[in-house]
Design a protein around this motif. Structure first.
Motif, PDB file in Angstrom:
ATOM      1  N   THR B 158      25.984  59.864 -13.441  1.00 28.91           N
ATOM      2  CA  THR B 158      25.677  59.745 -14.912  1.00 28.91           C
ATOM      3  C   THR B 158      24.951  61.776 -14.332  1.00 28.91           C
ATOM      4  OG1 THR B 158      25.102  58.378 -15.340  1.00 28.91           O
ATOM      5  CG2 THR B 158      23.407  60.094 -16.095  1.00 28.91           C
ATOM      6  N   ALA B 159      24.535  61.241 -12.962  1.00 27.58           N
ATOM      7  CA  ALA B 159      23.736  62.861 -13.012  1.00 27.58           C
ATOM      8  C   ALA B 159      24.817  64.225 -12.914  1.00 27.58           C
ATOM      9  CB  ALA B 159      23.338  63.065 -11.354  1.00 27.58           C
ATOM     10  N   GLN B 160      25.773  63.799 -12.429  1.00 35.52           N
ATOM     11  CA  GLN B 160      27.140  64.974 -12.570  1.00 35.52           C
ATOM     12  C   GLN B 160      27.177  64.840 -13.436  1.00 35.52           C
ATOM     13  OE1 GLN B 160      30.133  62.798 -10.544  1.00 35.52           O
ATOM     14  NE2 GLN B 160      29.869  63.626  -8.155  1.00 35.52           N
ATOM     15  N   ALA B 161      26.889  64.019 -14.698  1.00 31.67           N
ATOM     16  CA  ALA B 161      27.433  64.063 -16.142  1.00 31.67           C
ATOM     17  C   ALA B 161      26.596  64.971 -16.719  1.00 31.67           C
ATOM     18  CB  ALA B 161      27.350  62.660 -16.334  1.00 31.67           C
ATOM     19  N   GLN B 162      25.049  64.866 -16.718  1.00 25.30           N
ATOM     20  CA  GLN B 162      23.954  65.268 -17.143  1.00 25.30           C
ATOM     21  C   GLN B 162      23.680  67.316 -15.918  1.00 25.30           C
ATOM     22  OE1 GLN B 162      23.626  63.764 -19.569  1.00 25.30           O
ATOM     23  NE2 GLN B 162      21.585  64.517 -19.593  1.00 25.30           N
ATOM     24  N   ALA B 163      24.388  66.664 -14.819  1.00 13.47           N
ATOM     25  CA  ALA B 163      24.318  68.312 -14.114  1.00 13.47           C
ATOM     26  C   ALA B 163      25.725  69.595 -15.217  1.00 13.47           C
ATOM     27  CB  ALA B 163      24.792  67.813 -12.965  1.00 13.47           C
ATOM     28  N   VAL B 164      26.596  68.153 -15.662  1.00 15.46           N
ATOM     29  CA  VAL B 164      27.559  69.098 -15.974  1.00 15.46           C
ATOM     30  C   VAL B 164      27.196  69.924 -16.873  1.00 15.46           C
ATOM     31  CG1 VAL B 164      30.109  69.399 -17.286  1.00 15.46           C
ATOM     32  CG2 VAL B 164      29.080  69.197 -15.313  1.00 15.46           C
ATOM     33  N   LEU B 165      26.542  69.034 -17.949  1.00 13.96           N
ATOM     34  CA  LEU B 165      25.994  69.639 -19.197  1.00 13.96           C
ATOM     35  C   LEU B 165      25.315  69.781 -19.631  1.00 13.96           C
ATOM     36  CD1 LEU B 165      27.293  65.965 -21.082  1.00 13.96           C
ATOM     37  CD2 LEU B 165      28.311  68.060 -21.175  1.00 13.96           C
ATOM     38  N   ASP B 166      23.235  69.821 -18.705  1.00 14.26           N
ATOM     39  CA  ASP B 166      22.174  70.466 -19.010  1.00 14.26           C
ATOM     40  C   ASP B 166      22.250  71.337 -17.759  1.00 14.26           C
ATOM     41  OD1 ASP B 166      21.887  68.088 -20.790  1.00 14.26           O
ATOM     42  OD2 ASP B 166      21.007  66.659 -19.799  1.00 14.26           O
ATOM     43  N   VAL B 167      21.290  72.366 -18.040  1.00 16.14           N
ATOM     44  CA  VAL B 167      20.726  73.425 -17.520  1.00 16.14           C
ATOM     45  C   VAL B 167      19.848  72.490 -16.081  1.00 16.14           C
ATOM     46  CG1 VAL B 167      20.810  75.077 -19.418  1.00 16.14           C
ATOM     47  CG2 VAL B 167      18.556  73.492 -18.743  1.00 16.14           C
ATOM     48  N   GLN B 168      19.349  73.739 -16.154  1.00 18.46           N
ATOM     49  CA  GLN B 168      19.164  73.261 -14.985  1.00 18.46           C
ATOM     50  C   GLN B 168      17.011  72.310 -15.278  1.00 18.46           C
ATOM     51  OE1 GLN B 168      19.577  73.626 -11.715  1.00 18.46           O
ATOM     52  NE2 GLN B 168      17.118  72.818 -10.731  1.00 18.46           N
ATOM     53  N   ALA B 169      16.218  72.731 -15.922  1.00 14.91           N
ATOM     54  CA  ALA B 169      15.135  72.508 -16.218  1.00 14.91           C
ATOM     55  C   ALA B 169      15.498  71.198 -16.772  1.00 14.91           C
ATOM     56  CB  ALA B 169      15.298  72.502 -17.489  1.00 14.91           C
ATOM     57  N   THR B 170      16.460  70.691 -17.149  1.00 12.29           N
ATOM     58  CA  THR B 170      16.926  69.356 -17.784  1.00 12.29           C
ATOM     59  C   THR B 170      17.015  68.299 -16.335  1.00 12.29           C
ATOM     60  OG1 THR B 170      18.082  70.439 -19.524  1.00 12.29           O
ATOM     61  CG2 THR B 170      18.751  67.703 -19.162  1.00 12.29           C
ATOM     62  N   HIS B 171      18.300  68.795 -14.996  1.00 12.52           N
ATOM     63  CA  HIS B 171      17.831  68.293 -14.069  1.00 12.52           C
ATOM     64  C   HIS B 171      17.237  67.485 -13.684  1.00 12.52           C
ATOM     65  CE1 HIS B 171      22.305  69.249 -12.961  1.00 12.52           C
ATOM     66  NE2 HIS B 171      22.111  70.054 -13.853  1.00 12.52           N
ATOM     67  N   ALA B 172      15.934  68.322 -13.657  1.00 12.01           N
ATOM     68  CA  ALA B 172      13.829  68.429 -12.774  1.00 12.01           C
ATOM     69  C   ALA B 172      14.173  67.220 -13.693  1.00 12.01           C
ATOM     70  CB  ALA B 172      13.201  68.854 -13.287  1.00 12.01           C
ATOM     71  N   ALA B 173      13.885  66.618 -15.200  1.00  7.51           N
ATOM     72  CA  ALA B 173      13.472  65.088 -16.140  1.00  7.51           C
ATOM     73  C   ALA B 173      14.367  64.218 -15.810  1.00  7.51           C
ATOM     74  CB  ALA B 173      14.112  65.824 -17.538  1.00  7.51           C
ATOM     75  N   GLN B 174      15.697  64.661 -15.413  1.00  7.49           N
ATOM     76  CA  GLN B 174      16.849  63.843 -14.909  1.00  7.49           C
ATOM     77  C   GLN B 174      16.194  62.598 -13.437  1.00  7.49           C
ATOM     78  OE1 GLN B 174      18.648  62.336 -17.766  1.00  7.49           O
ATOM     79  NE2 GLN B 174      19.084  60.678 -15.708  1.00  7.49           N
ATOM     80  N   ALA B 175      15.985  63.893 -12.709  1.00  6.35           N
ATOM     81  CA  ALA B 175      16.058  62.960 -11.795  1.00  6.35           C
ATOM     82  C   ALA B 175      14.741  62.252 -11.523  1.00  6.35           C
ATOM     83  CB  ALA B 175      15.523  64.289 -10.546  1.00  6.35           C
ATOM     84  N   ASN B 176      13.994  62.616 -12.230  1.00  6.85           N
ATOM     85  CA  ASN B 176      12.619  62.554 -12.570  1.00  6.85           C
ATOM     86  C   ASN B 176      12.874  60.642 -13.198  1.00  6.85           C
ATOM     87  OD1 ASN B 176      10.049  61.036 -11.954  1.00  6.85           O
ATOM     88  ND2 ASN B 176       9.062  62.977 -14.198  1.00  6.85           N
ATOM     89  N   ALA B 177      13.062  60.739 -14.058  1.00  4.50           N
ATOM     90  CA  ALA B 177      13.713  59.147 -14.475  1.00  4.50           C
ATOM     91  C   ALA B 177      14.492  58.527 -13.943  1.00  4.50           C
ATOM     92  CB  ALA B 177      14.192  59.632 -16.120  1.00  4.50           C
ATOM     93  N   THR B 178      15.549  59.277 -13.049  1.00  3.69           N
ATOM     94  CA  THR B 178      16.069  58.584 -12.151  1.00  3.69           C
ATOM     95  C   THR B 178      15.444  57.682 -11.260  1.00  3.69           C
ATOM     96  OG1 THR B 178      18.390  60.193 -12.433  1.00  3.69           O
ATOM     97  CG2 THR B 178      18.366  58.226 -10.653  1.00  3.69           C
ATOM     98  N   PHE B 179      14.452  58.670 -10.798  1.00  3.49           N
ATOM     99  CA  PHE B 179      13.883  58.108  -9.546  1.00  3.49           C
ATOM    100  C   PHE B 179      13.004  57.294 -10.492  1.00  3.49           C
ATOM    101  CE2 PHE B 179      11.266  58.432  -5.907  1.00  3.49           C
ATOM    102  CZ  PHE B 179       9.858  57.841  -6.075  1.00  3.49           C
ATOM    103  N   THR B 180      12.285  56.762 -11.272  1.00  8.43           N
ATOM    104  CA  THR B 180      11.197  56.539 -12.013  1.00  8.43           C
ATOM    105  C   THR B 180      11.798  54.419 -11.746  1.00  8.43           C
ATOM    106  OG1 THR B 180      10.118  57.863 -12.835  1.00  8.43           O
ATOM    107  CG2 THR B 180       9.723  55.709 -14.018  1.00  8.43           C
ATOM    108  N   ALA B 181      14.167  54.965 -12.620  1.00  7.75           N
ATOM    109  CA  ALA B 181      14.364  53.627 -12.384  1.00  7.75           C
ATOM    110  C   ALA B 181      14.507  53.180 -12.181  1.00  7.75           C
ATOM    111  CB  ALA B 181      15.418  54.604 -13.660  1.00  7.75           C
TER     112      ALA B 181
END
Lengths: 99, 313
Positions: B158-181
């Protein structure tokens, strides 16, 4: 007039009065003792108290205290004299006492 | 004469034997016993005149002897048979006992074999159970590991897909959501991590509480105690020292040689006009009543005394 004959009584009272006051919970702030005799033959012992604003001198002038001191001194008359200071006046002897 | 007498005796004996034989002849032989009727075989007796009765008697005698022999033989046989039977019976008893003993031994052996077999079965079952438990634990661990790996793989993908699809700001939000989940999952690792986070938060809270509340409160309390001790000491000194000082003074002045102050001069009652230090015992001043201050004191005292009626005007 020979006031020296009242010295033993005055000495006795001077030694006893601090304990008498202490027995009633009063601190004996005594500065001096004065013995005198009038022309009429009245011998007085004045117990002069220290005047300090911190001391509650009204506690020393109640009738209960005066009666207690008089009783402790075998019924000698005791009055308070509080003009220009405060003193206990003990009448040691008189030619015209009523009692 | 003797010959005739002997002959007569023999005849009588023969007759008695014959009579006996005749009596025994009809009884059938016991079953199982070989019996044969004797055959009369006349045997010639040389030197004597053989008459028919003698011959018959001789034959009878011979037959009787044979019969007796046969009977004896049969008795011997029967006795032997009986002995053999007894031996056979004893042997059969011994055989029976031996057979019983053998059977018991066989049964004991079988029972021992059954016990050994049962113990082996139990051991086998226990080993099988332990193996099953180990296999189950291993399987659970593997399942957990597989789940965790799958989860990690999923997160990574998921992170890789997000890394491919999203920008750096989206990366931070995704990492935060991943850590919470991740911290909210029910896996053991997530539970441990959440426990660590909770412990760290609690330790931080305690440290802050101790730093900003407990320590200053201790300092304030210590200072307050010291101040209270000092104030109490001062108050006790102010209240008690005059009494103590006066008691000491009274104790010192118990003798009758207390100094007296007469008109500004210390005197002793026993020794008039003697100069004494001013700090010894109770000091009594003798002052003349003409002193203005003393006059005022006397006037005031006599007025009060007259007021109470204890002195005559």
């Amino acid at each position: 007039m020979n006031v020296n004959r009242y010295l033993p009584a005055a000495r006795y009272i001077a030694q006893a009065i601090p304990d008498i006051l202490a027995q009633r919970g009063l601190i004996p702030f005594i500065s001096r003792y004065v013995l005198t005799e009038t022309q009429q033959g009245n011998a007085w012992l004045f117990i002069v108290m220290e005047v300090d604003p911190l001391n509650h001198l009204e506690e020393y002038a109640t009738s209960d205290i005066l009666d207690y001191i008089s009783t402790s001194l075998n019924g000698l008359p005791v009055v308070i004299s509080n003009s220009y200071g405060m003193r206990y006046a003990v009448l040691l002897g008189s030619q015209n006492l009523s009692w | 004469m003797n010959k005739q007498r002997v002959a007569m005796i023999l005849m009588i004996i023969l007759l008695m034997v014959l009579a006996l034989m005749a009596c025994e002849a009809p009884t059938p032989p016991p079953s199982g016993i070989l019996f044969t009727y004797p055959t009369l075989a006349p045997s010639p007796m040389p030197g004597y005149d053989q008459d028919p009765a003698y011959a018959v008697a001789q034959a009878t005698l011979a037959a009787g002897q044979n019969a007796i022999m046969d009977l004896s033989h049969q008795a011997t046989v029967v006795s032997m048979n009986m002995e053999q039977a007894a031996n056979a019976a004893a042997q059969s008893t011994v055989d029976y006992n031996q057979r019983q003993l053998l059977e018991l031994s066989i049964q004991g052996t079988e029972i021992s074999q059954n016990i050994a077999r049962a113990a082996a079965t139990q051991q086998f079952i226990a080993e099988q159970t332990q193996m099953v438990l180990n296999a189950t634990g291993t399987a659970q661990s593997q399942v957990t590991t597989a789940t965790y790996s799958a989860y990690i793989l999923n997160v990574t993908q998921t992170a890789q897909a997000q890394a491919v699809l999203d920008v750096q700001a989206t990366h931070a939000a995704q990492a935060n959501a991943t850590f919470t989940a991740y911290s909210l999952t029910a896996t053991p690792w997530a539970a441990i991590q959440s426990e660590i986070v909770r412990t760290r938060n609690e330790a931080n809270r305690r440290a802050l509480w101790g730093e900003f509340v407990v320590t200053p409160l201790k300092v304030i309390l210590a200072t307050l105690v010291v101040v209270l001790l000092i104030v109490g000491g001062v108050m006790a000194y102010r209240r008690l020292m005059p009494v103590l000082e006066l008691s000491l003074r009274t104790f010192i002045s118990h003798d009758n040689d207390s100094p007296l102050l007469v008109d500004g001069t210390f005197v002793d009652a026993a020794l008039p006009n003697r100069q004494l230090p001013s700090d010894q015992g109770v000091q009594i001043e003798i002052i003349d009543s003409s002193e203005p201050s003393i006059t005022n004191w006397i006037t005031e005292a006599e007025e009060k005394l007259r007021f109470y009626g204890e002195i005559q005007p």
